[in-house]
Design an enzyme around this catalytic site. Structure first.
Site, mmCIF file in Angstrom:
data_model
loop_
_atom_site.group_PDB
_atom_site.id
_atom_site.type_symbol
_atom_site.label_atom_id
_atom_site.label_comp_id
_atom_site.label_asym_id
_atom_site.label_seq_id
_atom_site.Cartn_x
_atom_site.Cartn_y
_atom_site.Cartn_z
ATOM 1 N N ALA A 68 1.935 3.770 3.209
ATOM 2 C CA ALA A 68 1.853 3.122 1.893
ATOM 3 C C ALA A 68 0.716 2.107 1.918
ATOM 4 O O ALA A 68 0.184 1.804 2.982
ATOM 5 C CB ALA A 68 3.158 2.413 1.562
ATOM 6 N N LYS A 69 0.354 1.595 0.784
ATOM 7 C CA LYS A 69 -0.604 0.486 0.733
ATOM 8 C C LYS A 69 -0.427 -0.249 -0.584
ATOM 9 O O LYS A 69 -0.043 0.364 -1.584
ATOM 10 C CB LYS A 69 -2.042 1.013 0.807
ATOM 11 C CG LYS A 69 -3.036 -0.027 1.247
ATOM 12 C CD LYS A 69 -3.025 -0.111 2.762
ATOM 13 C CE LYS A 69 -4.062 -1.032 3.325
ATOM 14 N NZ LYS A 69 -4.228 -0.776 4.767
#
Ligand code: GLU
Length: 416
Positions: free
Chosen positions: A107-108
């Site tokens: 994720a980011k």
């Protein structure tokens, strides 16, 4: 062949992903499922600025894949942290966690802002509001943010606190926290330490003795400064470093203790005694053994790659070499060690921090460092073995190993 002339960050990561799928003969439907993000959240983050104005920032949390464990990845504060970039970085986290074999997905997060120009109060307000906006999709077993460009342990402390207001005490919801709030010893240094461990292993394979080696490092933030420190500790001479303002160079080697004090006092490497001022471009073109781009994406591209005179380019940052740039480096015989391997030390010690938080059992520094070293060296050896066996680049080998693991995890769970 795809046009390699400056792809966008997401096109670049998808290009490497596609190459890996072709090599591994991954089924089309599996490929489609793991290529794109599982979920992308865009939020407005209104902040009352110190001058009384209301400013509305745009933030993102992109969850790319969670086949192998909870979504994991940093939060970036930068004017260019747009949807496209955050999406690319989220995908890269999926491959990074798979490559080092830790039980997380990818994720980011990102908020389009310039943290340099904001006061601590504005930054705290922004962080708390952003955290509240994404708090329904993050969680100890769901998605665990961490620091990235423009954020640090203080940002994580505010995130943890804002999350706790709604969900109760949950230190494992973010990593990269201050030690006083459940952070891990060795986390601050972990990415740079990992970079130096990888360089040390690769140098053995290429027959470069560390004691006679020279390195140049672009970026003197968390990753660049600790990389410089550990490389000098294992015998390399740090001849040049830079930050956004420019760089400093001394062929005899920079005194890192004095440089650290200079940066603490002035906020930049510029003006450091006993060194020549250089530009960021000049740093990249320096003759050295190890060139470590540890700043932003796209630093080495098809426009400047032919001028690189290092023996090895080591990606301390995420996506610092574009596919077009890497093709030129390959043609010139410059070894390029890829981000998903090189800078994985950060997320690896984030994993240790999370384990310590959920077990309520802190580790000592030796345990953290030994476990990090074991994981980094094992990952390097797996990549290097495939590189030699299949006569492919380090990046293609790293992507093949990672994509293979994620595809297998998905297949084992059964497709709908
Ligand atoms: N932002 C770092 C990275 O790009 C660390 C992520 C983490 O610790 O979750 O790998």
């Amino acid at each position: 062949m795809a046009n390699l002339k400056e792809m966008s960050p997401f096109e670049a990561v998808t290009y490497y992903f596609d190459q890996a799928c072709d090599r591994l003969v991954i089924r089309e439907e599996v490929r489609d499922l793991i290529c794109t993000s599982d979920r992308e959240m865009r939020v407005e983050v209104p902040v009352r600025m110190d001058n009384g104005d209301l400013e509305v920032f745009i933030g993102y949390r992109v969850q790319h894949n969670n086949c192998r464990g909870p979504y994991k990845g940093g939060v970036r504060y930068h004017p260019e942290a747009d949807e496209e970039e955050v999406r690319a970085l989220a995908s890269l986290m999926t491959w990074k966690t798979a490559l080092v074999g830790i039980p997380f997905g990818g994720a980011k997060g990102g908020v389009q802002c310039d943290p340099q120009g904001m006061s601590p109060r504005e930054l705290q307000t922004l962080t708390r509001r952003f955290t509240r906006s994404i708090s329904q999709i993050i969680g100890v077993n769901d998605d665990i943010p961490a620091p990235d460009v423009g954020t640090n342990s203080q940002t994580m402390a505010w995130m943890m606190s804002a999350y706790a207001e709604e969900h109760g005490y949950s230190p494992g919801v973010v990593t990269g926290k201050p030690l006083e709030l459940g952070g891990s010893v060795g986390r601050e240094q972990a990415t740079g330490r990992g970079v130096s461990l990888i360089i040390n292993e690769a140098a053995k394979d290429l027959g470069i003795p560390m004691e006679n080696s020279k390195c140049a490092i672009q970026g003197f933030g968390n990753v660049g400064s600790w990389t410089a420190w550990y490389l000098s500790e294992i015998g390399s001479t740090v001849i040049a470093v830079s930050d956004v303002n420019g760089g400093v160079y001394n062929v005899q080697g920079l005194d890192l203790d004095q440089l650290k004090t200079h940066v603490e006092n002035t906020g930049s490497v510029l003006g450091f005694n006993d060194a020549e001022a250089i530009t960021n471009d000049e740093l990249l073109e320096m003759e050295c053994d190890f060139l470590v781009p540890a700043a932003l994406g796209g630093a080495i591209n098809s426009g400047n790659a032919s001028k690189i005179r290092a023996r090895m380019v080591v990606e301390g940052a995420n996506n610092p070499v574009t596919p077009g740039g890497e093709m030129i480096l390959n043609d010139q015989g410059v070894t390029c060690l890829p981000d998903l391997l090189v800078n994985a030390g950060g997320v690896t010690v984030s994993y240790f921090e999370w384990v310590q938080n959920i077990q309520r059992f802190p580790w000592n520094l030796d345990r953290v460092n030994n476990a990090l070293e074991e994981i980094m060296i094992r990952a390097y050896r797996e990549v290097q073995t495939m590189t030699v066996r299949d006569n492919i680049t380090y990046r293609d080998a790293a992507f093949s190993i990672a994509v293979g693991r994620v595809a297998q995890a998905l297949e084992l769970q059964g497709l709908p």
